[in-house]
Design an enzyme around this catalytic site. Structure first.
Site, PDB file in Angstrom:
ATOM      1  N   LEU A  84      37.514  38.357  34.354  1.00 45.75           N
ATOM      2  CA  LEU A  84      37.463  39.754  34.989  1.00 45.75           C
ATOM      3  C   LEU A  84      37.417  39.596  36.478  1.00 45.75           C
ATOM      4  O   LEU A  84      37.308  38.761  37.071  1.00 45.75           O
ATOM      5  CB  LEU A  84      35.915  40.364  34.588  1.00 45.75           C
ATOM      6  CG  LEU A  84      35.719  40.545  33.364  1.00 45.75           C
ATOM      7  CD1 LEU A  84      34.358  41.237  32.902  1.00 45.75           C
ATOM      8  CD2 LEU A  84      36.896  41.501  32.576  1.00 45.75           C
ATOM      9  N   ALA A  86      37.992  42.394  40.310  1.00 43.47           N
ATOM     10  CA  ALA A  86      37.772  43.543  40.916  1.00 43.47           C
ATOM     11  C   ALA A  86      38.416  44.959  40.192  1.00 43.47           C
ATOM     12  O   ALA A  86      37.624  46.021  40.381  1.00 43.47           O
ATOM     13  CB  ALA A  86      37.903  43.920  42.512  1.00 43.47           C
ATOM     14  N   HIS A  88      38.914  45.295  37.166  1.00 43.43           N
ATOM     15  CA  HIS A  88      37.897  45.638  35.946  1.00 43.43           C
ATOM     16  C   HIS A  88      36.806  46.245  36.344  1.00 43.43           C
ATOM     17  O   HIS A  88      36.340  47.273  35.637  1.00 43.43           O
ATOM     18  CB  HIS A  88      37.791  44.134  35.077  1.00 43.43           C
ATOM     19  CG  HIS A  88      39.046  43.529  34.398  1.00 43.43           C
ATOM     20  ND1 HIS A  88      39.488  42.350  34.994  1.00 43.43           N
ATOM     21  CD2 HIS A  88      39.920  43.975  33.438  1.00 43.43           C
ATOM     22  CE1 HIS A  88      40.476  42.070  34.225  1.00 43.43           C
ATOM     23  NE2 HIS A  88      40.716  42.988  33.270  1.00 43.43           N
ATOM     24  N   GLY A 212      43.700  50.461  33.447  1.00 46.22           N
ATOM     25  CA  GLY A 212      44.046  50.408  34.867  1.00 46.22           C
ATOM     26  C   GLY A 212      45.909  50.868  34.850  1.00 46.22           C
ATOM     27  O   GLY A 212      46.413  50.562  33.966  1.00 46.22           O
ATOM     28  N   LYS A 214      48.021  49.524  36.881  1.00 44.40           N
ATOM     29  CA  LYS A 214      49.026  48.332  36.790  1.00 44.40           C
ATOM     30  C   LYS A 214      49.689  48.357  35.483  1.00 44.40           C
ATOM     31  O   LYS A 214      50.809  48.026  35.584  1.00 44.40           O
ATOM     32  CB  LYS A 214      48.056  46.938  37.109  1.00 44.40           C
ATOM     33  CG  LYS A 214      49.104  45.802  37.458  1.00 44.40           C
ATOM     34  CD  LYS A 214      48.250  44.633  37.651  1.00 44.40           C
ATOM     35  CE  LYS A 214      47.735  44.106  36.416  1.00 44.40           C
ATOM     36  NZ  LYS A 214      48.513  43.650  35.351  1.00 44.40           N
ATOM     37  N   SER A 250      45.240  40.910  38.909  1.00 45.03           N
ATOM     38  CA  SER A 250      45.548  40.572  37.642  1.00 45.03           C
ATOM     39  C   SER A 250      44.787  39.107  37.293  1.00 45.03           C
ATOM     40  O   SER A 250      44.727  38.246  38.234  1.00 45.03           O
ATOM     41  CB  SER A 250      47.187  40.272  37.489  1.00 45.03           C
ATOM     42  OG  SER A 250      47.363  39.779  36.250  1.00 45.03           O
ATOM     43  N   SER A 251      44.467  38.993  36.114  1.00 45.93           N
ATOM     44  CA  SER A 251      43.901  37.772  35.926  1.00 45.93           C
ATOM     45  C   SER A 251      44.698  36.772  35.858  1.00 45.93           C
ATOM     46  O   SER A 251      44.413  35.515  36.347  1.00 45.93           O
ATOM     47  CB  SER A 251      43.698  37.997  34.133  1.00 45.93           C
ATOM     48  OG  SER A 251      42.496  38.932  33.916  1.00 45.93           O
TER      49      SER A 251
END
Length: 351
Positions: A84, A86, A88, A212, A214, A250-251
């Site tokens: 996770l 910011a 998320h 999101g 994105k 992104s993770s």
């Protein structure tokens, strides 16, 4: 917080409650119907260290959800694969503002990974995820109520080999929206996304679910999924969260060096340039040219997988953008990572 439970959602909750009572009379029945073992259902619901209730089985989650339905409380769901950040947290905060209860699912979904992709190495830090979620507090004191973190065999009781030809069981495909853009590069990706989202919506029966911007194609697919399968859940899309330099959070950014993160700021810059061009010229070719010319200031043109201008609802590829409707400009670029390979980054902007 009861004021959040507006009448349409309270009515929906009563309908869902009646369905749940007719479908399952006990948590154990849930477990049997999902082919999960009784031992799995008995797995501890939370660790001693966790300040948040952690549920591992469908039976436990449905038992908790039934309690909220009885009370007429609205529930929001944020589906995640963990790692996770910011972005998320922004989704979670949106849910805490709009609902009485918030559920965050943490599940790295195997069915959206191809055998050649990064399932094994996908970033995982469950303790850090819980720590971040526990630190969140809404304006009125709201907090994350439940983390749903099931095992793979809880969600896929028939197993889930990465080779689609070997998979058994029920899967969901949203035709017409899954084949283009990301679907061209990752042919089975949205089949996996649609399947796991369907499962989570069936398990949690949330009033609202949050994604999101994105992953914009994903949001279009999920909206159509919810519409076509007659779900009562409302889909909320939250604007993309970005680093100070504009890089979309992104993770997979964890794979990048600091230098690559700096260079990758050119991706959002390219989308901003596309928006500037659109104000003067509605030609999709001109918009795409603006994106490509900007990205190649830092990255090789061969590392641009696609740049596309598409309809916001149908994802139809456009030649000209209608000024009254606008469009999605989306892209995927491979950038150097800290392991000597390349990491795919995606981003988009709405015109």
């Amino acid at each position: 917080m009861g004021a959040r439970s507006s009448w349409p959602f309270a009515r929906s909750a009563l309908r869902q409650f009646n369905l749940l009572l007719s479908f399952n009379r006990s948590p154990l029945a849930n477990t049997v119907r999902c082919n999960s073992t009784v031992a799995a259902a008995a797995e501890p619901a939370e660790t001693a260290k966790s300040p948040i209730q952690i549920l591992r089985t469908i039976a436990e989650l449905r038992f908790w959800r039934r309690e909220q339905l009885v009370k007429g409380l609205a529930v929001g769901l944020i589906p995640t694969m963990g790692a996770l950040h910011a972005g998320h947290m922004r989704l979670v905060q949106s849910s805490m503002r709009m609902n009485d209860k918030t559920v965050v699912s943490i599940f790295v979904n195997p069915s959206q990974f191809a055998p050649s992709e990064d399932l094994a190495s996908y970033p995982r830090d469950f303790d850090a995820d819980i720590e971040q979620l526990a630190a969140l507090e809404g304006d009125d004191g709201a907090r994350v109520d439940v983390v749903f973190a099931p095992r793979v065999d809880e969600i896929y009781p028939n197993g889930i080999p990465l080779d689609v030809a070997e998979q058994k069981g029920a899967f969901v495909t949203v035709h017409g929206l899954s084949e283009q853009l990301e679907g061209k590069i990752r042919p089975h990706f949205f089949r996996g996304v649609a399947t796991v989202v369907s499962k989570l919506l069936n398990i949690v029966t949330p009033d609202r679910v949050y994604f999101g911007q994105k992953d914009i194609q994903q949001t279009v697919v999920v909206k159509r999924l919810v519409q076509d399968l007659c779900s009562g859940t409302v889909v909320h899309v939250v604007p993309t969260s970005r680093d100070a330099n504009g890089l979309a959070l992104s993770s997979r950014n964890a794979y990048l060096t600091d230098q690559t993160k700096q260079d990758a700021a050119v991706i959002y810059k390219s989308l901003q340039n596309a928006a500037m061009v659109y104000r003067q010229n509605t030609s999709a070719d001109k918009i795409i040219e603006a994106v490509v010319s900007t990205i190649t200031e830092k990255f090789d043109k061969n590392d641009i997988e696609y740049v596309s201008v598409n309809d916001k609802d149908t994802l139809e590829e456009l030649q000209t953008v209608h000024p009254l409707k606008g469009a999605i400009v989306s892209l995927a670029v491979r950038v150097p990572n800290r392991f000597g390979g390349k990491t795919r980054l995606i981003d988009n902007i709405l015109l």
